[in-house]
Write a protein that holds these residues in place. Structure first.
Motif, PDB file in Angstrom:
ATOM      1  N   MET A   1      -8.819  -0.735   0.733  1.00  0.00           N
ATOM      2  CA  MET A   1      -7.937  -1.461   1.663  1.00  0.00           C
ATOM      3  C   MET A   1      -8.240  -2.958   1.588  1.00  0.00           C
ATOM      4  O   MET A   1      -7.332  -3.792   1.581  1.00  0.00           O
ATOM      5  CB  MET A   1      -8.141  -0.974   3.111  1.00  0.00           C
ATOM      6  CG  MET A   1      -7.471   0.341   3.431  1.00  0.00           C
ATOM      7  SD  MET A   1      -5.682   0.169   3.679  1.00  0.00           S
ATOM      8  CE  MET A   1      -5.247   1.861   4.129  1.00  0.00           C
TER       9      MET A   1
ATOM     10  N   TYR B   1      -1.941   3.323   2.399  1.00  0.00           N
ATOM     11  CA  TYR B   1      -2.046   1.995   1.761  1.00  0.00           C
ATOM     12  C   TYR B   1      -0.696   1.283   1.813  1.00  0.00           C
ATOM     13  O   TYR B   1      -0.612   0.105   2.149  1.00  0.00           O
ATOM     14  CB  TYR B   1      -2.510   2.124   0.300  1.00  0.00           C
ATOM     15  CG  TYR B   1      -3.966   2.525   0.149  1.00  0.00           C
ATOM     16  CD1 TYR B   1      -4.980   1.585   0.302  1.00  0.00           C
ATOM     17  CD2 TYR B   1      -4.335   3.832  -0.147  1.00  0.00           C
ATOM     18  CE1 TYR B   1      -6.324   1.940   0.152  1.00  0.00           C
ATOM     19  CE2 TYR B   1      -5.665   4.203  -0.286  1.00  0.00           C
ATOM     20  CZ  TYR B   1      -6.648   3.251  -0.135  1.00  0.00           C
ATOM     21  OH  TYR B   1      -7.969   3.604  -0.260  1.00  0.00           O
TER      22      TYR B   1
ATOM     23  N   GLU C   1       0.287  -0.485   4.823  1.00  0.00           N
ATOM     24  CA  GLU C   1      -0.359  -1.797   5.001  1.00  0.00           C
ATOM     25  C   GLU C   1       0.241  -2.844   4.060  1.00  0.00           C
ATOM     26  O   GLU C   1      -0.307  -3.935   3.909  1.00  0.00           O
ATOM     27  CB  GLU C   1      -1.865  -1.689   4.731  1.00  0.00           C
ATOM     28  CG  GLU C   1      -2.619  -0.770   5.675  1.00  0.00           C
ATOM     29  CD  GLU C   1      -2.616  -1.264   7.123  1.00  0.00           C
ATOM     30  OE1 GLU C   1      -2.668  -2.491   7.338  1.00  0.00           O
ATOM     31  OE2 GLU C   1      -2.550  -0.410   8.034  1.00  0.00           O
TER      32      GLU C   1
ATOM     33  N   LYS D   1      -5.438  -5.538   0.492  1.00  0.00           N
ATOM     34  CA  LYS D   1      -4.966  -6.590   1.401  1.00  0.00           C
ATOM     35  C   LYS D   1      -5.165  -7.968   0.793  1.00  0.00           C
ATOM     36  O   LYS D   1      -4.541  -8.934   1.223  1.00  0.00           O
ATOM     37  CB  LYS D   1      -5.675  -6.471   2.759  1.00  0.00           C
ATOM     38  CG  LYS D   1      -5.145  -5.300   3.579  1.00  0.00           C
ATOM     39  CD  LYS D   1      -5.869  -5.144   4.899  1.00  0.00           C
ATOM     40  CE  LYS D   1      -5.369  -3.906   5.634  1.00  0.00           C
ATOM     41  NZ  LYS D   1      -6.216  -3.583   6.809  1.00  0.00           N
TER      42      LYS D   1
END
Ligand code: GCO
Ligand code: CA
Length: 263
Positions: free
Chosen positions: A28, A55, A58, A32
Motif C-alpha cells: 500500500m 488496492y 485506494e 500510494k
C-alpha cells in the motif's frame, strides 16, 4: 530534490504475500507513492481478488497472481506472465512467510523444513528469476523481509529464527553478487507488529502482550503502516548506494537489553 529522490511513480513492484498483513501495508505504501502493485498470494484466488480490489479502492494500479513462491516451476511461469502482462519488475519485496511455534525438541523435521523452504529458500527462488531481468536492464531493487528473529532467539520459533537469520546472510550475498549490476539488495527487519500472524500472542492479558510492550522502548506494538517509509526508501533512488543493509523498524527493541517490569 527529495521528491525526485524518493519518486517511484510507474515502477512495477512485486510483493509476495501482499494479500494481508505487513506485505499489504508495505505494498500500500509503495502503491500510494505511485508504483504499480503486483500482488502474490497462494491461499485462494478469492483472497487475491479481494486484495487487488482493496488496492484499487485506494487508487492504486494493482494486479494479482496466484503462485507458490516455494515452487520454482510456478515462479518461473508466473514471472514470465507478469513481465508480459504488467511489465518489467523494478522492485521485488520478498515478504511471503510462515511461522510455526513449537519447541525444537517437539518439532517434526518436515515442519522445520517447510519453514526453511518458505522463509529462506523462496526468497532465493523468486530473486533468482526476477534478478535476471534486473541485471539485463542494469537496475533493480530487492527487499528481503527479515525479523527480530534474524538477530534474537525466542522459545518455540527456532525454525523461523534459523530461516530469518539465514535471510540476512542471503541478503548480504545477493548484494555482493548483484550490486555491480546496479541492483540494490537490502532487508527490512520488522519488530513486533499488530497483524494476523501475531494475533494469537497479542490478546489483551496474554503474558506475551505485556512482555512485548515492556520490551519495546516505544512501548507499543507497531502499526503496519509504520513500514511504508523504509519500504519506499529501499525501493527508490534515495538508496542507490545502500547495499546489503538490514533496516530494522522495531521501536528500538534491538537497541536495548530490555528492563525489569517495574521500571
Ligand atoms: C513471534 C512472532 C515473531 C514476529 C516477527 C518478529 O512468535 O515471536 O510471531 O516471529 O512475527 O517476525 O520480528
Ligand atoms: Ca548482526
Amino acid at each position: 530534490m527529495s521528491q525526485t529522490l524518493f519518486d517511484i511513480t510507474g515502477k512495477v513492484a512485486l510483493v509476495t504475500g501482499a494479500t494481508h498483513g505487513l506485505g499489504m501495508a508495505m505494498a500500500m505504501g509503495l502503491g500510494k507513492s505511485g508504483a504499480t502493485i503486483v500482488v502474490n498470494g497462494n491461499s485462494s484466488q478469492e483472497k487475491i481478488d479481494n486484495a487487488v480490489a482493496a488496492y484499487q479502492k485506494e487508487g492504486i494500479t494493482a494486479f494479482g497472481y496466484k503462485f507458490n513462491v516455494a515452487d520454482e516451476t510456478q515462479v518461473i511461469a508466473s514471472i514470465k506472465k507478469i513481465e508480459e502482462e504488467v511489465g518489467a519488475i523494478d522492485i521485488l519485496v520478498n515478504n511471503a512467510g510462515i511461522i510455526k511455534r513449537t519447541p525444537l525438541v517437539d518439532m517434526e523435521v518436515a515442519d522445520f523444513k517447510q519453514v526453511i523452504d518458505i522463509d529462506l529458500v523462496s526468497p532465493f527462488i523468486v530473486s533468482k528469476h526476477v534478478v535476471k531481468g534486473m541485471i539485463a536492464r542494469k537496475a533493480g531493487k530487492i527487499i528481503n523481509i527479515c525479523s527480530m528473529m534474524s538477530e534474537l532467539g525466542r522459545n518455540t520459533v527456532g525454525a523461523y529464527a534459523a530461516a530469518k537469520g539465514g535471510l540476512v546472510m542471503l541478503t548480504k550475498n545477493m548484494a555482493t553478487e548483484w550490486a555491480r549490476f546496479n541492483v540494490q539488495v537490502n532487508g527490512i527487519g520488522p519488530g513486533y507488529f499488530a497483524t494476523s500472524q501475531t494475533a494469537p500472542i497479542r490478546v489483551d492479558g496474554h503474558p506475551f502482550n505485556d512482555f512485548i510492550v515492556n520490551r519495546t522502548p516505544a512501548k507499543k506494538w507497531g502499526d503496519p503502516n509504520d513500514l511504508a517509509g523504509a519500504t519506499i526508501f529501499l525501493s527508490s533512488k534515495a538508496s542507490d548506494f545502500v547495499n546489503g543493509h538490514i533496516l530494522y523498524v522495531d521501536g528500538g527493541i534491538l537497541a536495548t537489553i530490555g528492563k525489569p517490569s517495574n521500571e
